[in-house]
Each structure stands twice: as structure tokens, then as C-alpha cells.
Design an enzyme around this catalytic site. Structure first.
Site, short mmCIF file in Angstrom:
data_model
loop_
_atom_site.label_atom_id
_atom_site.label_comp_id
_atom_site.label_asym_id
_atom_site.label_seq_id
_atom_site.Cartn_x
_atom_site.Cartn_y
_atom_site.Cartn_z
N LYS A 92 2.11 -3.70 6.71
CA LYS A 92 2.49 -3.71 5.28
C LYS A 92 3.98 -3.36 5.15
O LYS A 92 4.72 -3.99 4.40
CB LYS A 92 1.66 -2.71 4.47
N SER B 214 0.84 -1.20 0.00
CA SER B 214 0.00 0.00 0.00
C SER B 214 0.87 1.25 0.00
O SER B 214 2.00 1.24 0.53
CB SER B 214 -0.86 -0.02 1.27
N TYR C 67 -2.01 -0.98 11.01
CA TYR C 67 -2.27 -1.68 9.75
C TYR C 67 -1.15 -1.35 8.75
O TYR C 67 -0.55 -2.24 8.12
CB TYR C 67 -3.64 -1.27 9.17
#
Ligand code: UD1
Length: 360
Positions: free
Chosen positions: A165, A136, A161
């Protein structure tokens, strides 16, 4: 694009929003797909099958082999993985609610990190070293320059979150440096929106969404009274935040292009932005949505949302040069396709299921 002699692609998180759209493009490009999902966020029909994957089969007229398998259950993963020869893996499975990730960080780290480690270990044991990882633009943190190129520094991320990643990308860096067999592409998505033009699959609007487009369409449906626009005083053209929205079908074809690139050349680890390169403000998105759907989206301007940045959009040249891929679909198409899905499936996949098990 070419599938070469690669036949079978293993897709984790195949029943999800991006996973299901990607499987459509894989099948239409001639690949076989083995999909796994733990189905915790999916609607399962009375015959025990995932509603999303059944619709993928309807769109393509092709079969998907799918297994209920959680990446945290390594024994089960080994069993499913070893049933056939896998040429490449696309790893989507992850939990991704930014706010929730700050409240239950350990759960996010266990799920996303251990899930990825189990997958990499099972792949290695099976002699499969080809991977496309779903990353992302969140890994860039606050942009120091725009548009963002892949060599922009990463880290300094404000939510758990996003850190999962980032940590997985760091892990991929380390393993590809240590072991030369690995051949990996990490795709950094900007803001995926829209739905398949068939209106059969899309982002399940019955979940608790905080992302902009699902929220706009909930307001347009009359399920919510108004949209809160977070911040009208950003240093942007109209004061609202700017993002690079990309149609989920373009995003999916980006994965097919990544597979071709991995097949053609041993890359070890390459990272690409998947975006359109165009910055669109919140107000522009709202107005485009109203124009193409004819629906009305009342809004109020509120304070900025904590952790939000003013503007973010991709430099897309690397993907164009090296993957031969470029996003084609417009913001109008993103809005029209999202609306088709939302208005024909007001309760998401549960619209056609009597006893949907989706927890909301
Ligand atoms: C969010 C996630 C990001 C993830 C991405 C996936 C956060 C902080 N980041 O990015 O990690 O990769 O989704 O698409 O959540 N907005 C409103 N009103 C709303 C909702 C959003 O004004 O009700 C604005 C936001 O302030 C922002 C823009 O719309 O300017 C886009 O927001 P959103 O869709 O939540 O995505 P991001 O925050 O960019």
C-alpha cells in the site's frame, strides 16, 4: 454529492467486501458501474455470476456490468477497459492477509504492485487519469502522535501487505509529480467493519480471518470456543488495543464523496483518512457486540500479538473540510449490521450456493 457528467465508474475488486458495498452506494448515487474481479476469493453461483454482485443488484434494483478479469492479465484488462468510456476508476483489488504476506512476499508484491502498474498504464493509454485508490492507515506505521493526521510520516511498516500500500502511494506521488493530467485521491482506511443493513452482503465469514470483528462473531455463532484478546497490558483505558472502527457503509459513502471532489477540482494527488476519529478498545467492542446482539462472547486475555500497536485513530477533519464527508454510523450499528449478515449467512455467500468454489 453530485455525479456531474461523470457516468461510468470502473471498479477493480468489485466482488470483495469493500468493493461490493461501494458499488451499492455508487449505483444509488446514480453512477453506472463496470466491475472487474478475478473472483479467486469469491463465490460463483451456478449461472457463472458472482454471488456478491448478484446481491448488490438485488439491493439496488440496478445492473452491474462485471467481467472476470485479473489485473495481471494486461491484455484482458485493456480489452475490458476499452469497451466503454470510463470517467473514473476506484482501485480496490489487492490481496490483504497480513500474516500470509510475510510468508509469500513475492506473491504479494507481484499481485498488488504489478496489478496497480498495469491498471495505471491501461488508464493512461485510454486517456483516463481519474483514480480513487484504496489505501490504509497501515502506511503510518507506529503512530508518533494521536489522532493521526494525513501529514504524519509514512513508511517504517512492519508487514509486506502494508508495504505494498505504501509503495503504491509513493508511486502515485511520483507519477502525479511527473504528469499533470493525473487526478487522484488516496483514501487511508482505518478498521472497516459492519455490513450492509440489508444483511445481503458482508465480509465473507467462511474465510480464515484474523481481524477482530469477524472473529468475535465466529465466537458468538459458536463456531469458535472463545476469543483471544491479544494483550491486556497496553497503556490504554482498559489495557486492550485501541482502533478506529468504521462502518463499511460509511467507508463506501466516503468513496462517493471522493469522486465528487475529483470531479469538482483537479487535485493531482490528495490523501484523506477515512475513520470516525473515535478510539474503541477490544473490550469495548466485545461488550457492545454482546449488548446489541444478545450473544455471548467468551474471551481470554493472551500475550500481545507481534507487530500490533497500542492505539490508532484518525484525525478526520481534512475529509470533513475538503470532501464534505463524515462517518455517521455508531459502533452499535457496526455490531448489529455485522451480526445480521453473519447470523443470516453463517457460511457467507456459500450459504445460498450449492457448489461454492470459494477456497478456504
Ligand atoms: C489489521 C491489519 C491492517 C489492516 C486492518 C484492516 C495487522 C497487523 N494489521 O489491523 O494492516 O489494514 O487489519 O482492518 O493485522 N485482536 C484481538 N484478538 C483477535 C483479533 C484482533 O485481540 O483475535 C485485537 C488486535 O490486537 C487489535 C484489534 O483487535 O488491537 C484489531 O485487530 P485487527 O482487526 O486484526 O486489525 P488491526 O490489527 O488493527
Amino acid at each position: 454529492m453530485t455525479t456531474g457528467d461523470w457516468k461510468t465508474i470502473f471498479v477493480t475488486g468489485g466482488a470483495g467486501y469493500i468493493g461490493s458495498h461501494c458499488i451499492v452506494e455508487l449505483l444509488e448515487s446514480g453512477y453506472n458501474v463496470v466491475a472487474i474481479d478475478n473472483f479467486t476469493n469469491s463465490v460463483i453461483e451456478e449461472d457463472g455470476k458472482s454471488a456478491a454482485l448478484k446481491r448488490v443488484e438485488k439491493i439496488t434494483g440496478k445492473k452491474v456490468t462485471f467481467h472476470n478479469c485479473d489485473l495481471l492479465d494486461k491484455e484482458r484488462l485493456e480489452e475490458v477497459f476499452s469497451k466503454q468510456k470510463i470517467d473514473c476508476v476506484i482501485h480496490f483489488a489487492a490481496i490483504k492477509a497480513v500474516g500470509e504476506s510475510m510468508q509469500i512476499p513475492l506473491h504479494y508484491y507481484r499481485n498488488n504492485m504489478i496489478g496497480a502498474i498495469n491498471l495505471l498504464e491501461v488508464m493512461k493509454a485510454a486517456g483516463c487519469f481519474q483514480l480513487v485508490f484504496s489505501s490504509s492507515c497501515v502506511v503510518y506505521g507506529e503512530p508518533k502522535s494521536l489522532p493521526i493526521t494525513e501529514d504524519h510520516p509514512t513508511g517504517n511498516i512492519t508487514n509486506v501487505y502494508g508495504r505494498t500500500k505504501y509503495f503504491i502511494e509513493e508511486m502515485l506521488n511520483d507519477i502525479t509529480a511527473a504528469e499533470k493530467n493525473w487526478n487522484i485521491i488516496s483514501l487511508r482506511y482505518f478498521n472497516p467493519v459492519g455490513a450492509h443493513p440489508s444483511g445481503l452482503i458482508g465480509e465473507d465469514p467462511t474465510k480464515k480471518y484474523t481481524n477482530l470483528m469477524p472473529y468475535i462473531s465466529q465466537v458468538a455463532m459458536g463456531f469458535k470456543p472463545e476469543l483471544s484478546i491479544f494483550g491486556g497490558d497496553y497503556p490504554t483505558k482498559d489495557g486492550t488495543g485501541i482502533r478506529d472502527y468504521i462502518h463499511v457503509v460509511d467507508l463506501a459513502t466516503g468513496h462517493v464523496a471522493a469522486l465528487s471532489a475529483l470531479y469538482r477540482k483537479h487535485l493531482r494527488l490528495r490523501v484523506y483518512n477515512l475513520g470516525t476519529g473515535k478510539g474503541v478498545s477490544v473490550l469495548e467492542l466485545v461488550r457492545t457486540f454482546e449488548k446489541v446482539t444478545g450473544a455471548s462472547v467468551p474471551y481470554v486475555i493472551k500475550n500481545r500479538r507481534e507487530g500490533d500497536i497500542s492505539a490508532m485513530y484518525a484525525d478526520t477533519r481534512l475529509a470533513e473540510e475538503e470532501l464534505g464527508w463524515k462517518a455517521k454510523l455508531t459502533v452499535e450499528q457496526m455490531c448489529r449490521d455485522f451480526w445480521r449478515w453473519q447470523s443470516t449467512n453463517p457460511h457467507g455467500y456459500r450459504s445460498s450456493v450449492k457448489n461454492g468454489n470459494s477456497e478456504k
